[in-house]
Write a protein that holds these residues in place. Structure first.
Motif, short mmCIF file in Angstrom:
data_model
loop_
_atom_site.label_atom_id
_atom_site.label_comp_id
_atom_site.label_asym_id
_atom_site.label_seq_id
_atom_site.Cartn_x
_atom_site.Cartn_y
_atom_site.Cartn_z
N TYR A 88 0.83 -1.21 0.00
CA TYR A 88 0.00 0.00 0.00
C TYR A 88 0.86 1.26 0.00
N TYR A 113 -7.83 10.10 -2.78
CA TYR A 113 -8.10 8.71 -3.13
C TYR A 113 -7.27 7.76 -2.27
N GLN A 114 -7.15 8.07 -1.01
CA GLN A 114 -6.35 7.25 -0.10
C GLN A 114 -6.99 5.88 0.13
N ARG A 115 -8.31 5.84 0.26
CA ARG A 115 -8.99 4.56 0.47
C ARG A 115 -8.86 3.66 -0.74
N GLU A 116 -9.00 4.24 -1.93
CA GLU A 116 -8.88 3.44 -3.14
C GLU A 116 -7.45 2.90 -3.31
N LYS A 174 -5.40 2.19 -0.83
CA LYS A 174 -5.28 1.09 0.13
C LYS A 174 -5.93 -0.18 -0.40
N TYR A 216 -14.34 -2.15 2.04
CA TYR A 216 -14.28 -0.86 1.34
C TYR A 216 -15.67 -0.43 0.88
N GLU A 220 -17.80 0.68 3.85
CA GLU A 220 -17.39 1.99 4.36
C GLU A 220 -17.81 3.12 3.43
N ARG A 221 -17.71 2.90 2.13
CA ARG A 221 -18.11 3.92 1.18
C ARG A 221 -19.61 4.17 1.22
#
Length: 277
Positions: free
Chosen positions: A54, A73-76, A78, A132, A135-136
């Motif tokens: 990551y 876009y930190q979640r994407e 990860k 993910y 959460e989204r």
């Protein structure tokens, strides 16, 4: 010249030992189930190596698109790092680095064979994509609820504005005749029902979210309790995919079990259930 009884008995013993060795070699080797410390250590190592992937993806994304886009876009990023790690290891039928470090391997089914591609893909989806997506969806509903609450707080001022009722009545009376057809009316009703359900879910979500999180925590604790009792599924994703572990390293007598922690978790769950009741 004849053979003695000693030679005959020796030949028979040699043939029996040969047949025994061939029968033992033909039997499949049975590996013991992996112990709880080995599975937990492998999961911890996998989390560390996935975080390394990551970090590499985040640095590459920042160099390509800039810091602001990388933070947005930190979640994407990860999700991409986790999926790359598990697709290149579990998805290709290989051991992960944590599993290789602890000398364990994945098996599935009643015969203890390696999991098929469908099980591996299901595990990867449950392990990476499902958290993910949940959460989204939760963040999207919460933000939508905030916007809806702000719009509802501004409605009294908008309704008191002069000419607003006249505009609404004119828009209703000036509808074209084609909108009164059966298909358009049914589509309009369906859309209204969907919008009503969506608004109801958005309005109720702030009160449902703490309950959903508490229920998820109870599910995670129950899964961990069963893991400490039976020693099979440390993650819910592996339980859903039916993937467990066997130990393929050197046999050792010092392979502890953690059933006592399962007892403590059971007591904790009973206390929580009694408080809720």
């Amino acid at each position: 010249m004849g053979l003695g009884r000693g030679d005959l008995s020796g030949g028979e013993s040699m043939s029996m030992s040969t047949s025994t060795s061939t029968s033992e070699s033909s039997l499949p080797r049975r590996f013991p189930l992996a112990a709880q410390p080995e599975i937990m250590r492998a999961a911890e190592k996998d989390d560390q190596y996935a975080s390394f992937v990551y970090d590499a993806c985040r640095d590459a994304f920042r160099h390509l698109f800039g810091t602001r886009v990388a933070v947005a876009y930190q979640r994407e990023t990860k999700l991409l790092g986790q999926m790359l790690y598990y697709v290149l290891t579990t998805g290709s039928g290989q051991q992960t680095l944590g599993e290789e470090y602890c000398d364990i391997t994945q098996v599935a089914g009643p015969y203890g064979i390696p999991p098929n591609p469908a099980r591996r893909a299901l595990f990867i989806v449950y392990q990476t994509a499902v958290p993910y997506i949940a959460e989204r969806i939760s963040s999207r509903v919460v933000s939508r609820g905030i916007v809806l609450a702000d719009s509802q707080s501004d409605e009294p001022y908008n309704n008191d504005a002069p000419g607003s009722s006249h505009v609404q009545s004119s828009t209703v009376t000036n509808l074209p005749p084609s909108s009164t057809s059966g298909v358009s009316v049914s589509l309009t009703r369906l859309k209204q029902k969907f919008n009503g359900l969506w608004l109801y879910a958005v309005q109720r979500w702030p009160t449902v979210l703490p309950i959903a999180r508490e229920f998820l925590q109870l599910v995670l604790r129950a899964n961990l309790m069963f893991f400490y009792f039976e020693g099979l599924y440390y993650h819910i994703s592996k339980r859903a995919a039916g993937i467990r572990y066997v130990f393929i390293g050197k046999p050792s007598n010092q392979r502890p079990r953690y059933q006592i922690i399962g007892v403590f978790l059971l007591i904790q769950l009973c206390v929580i259930a009694a408080e809720r009741l």
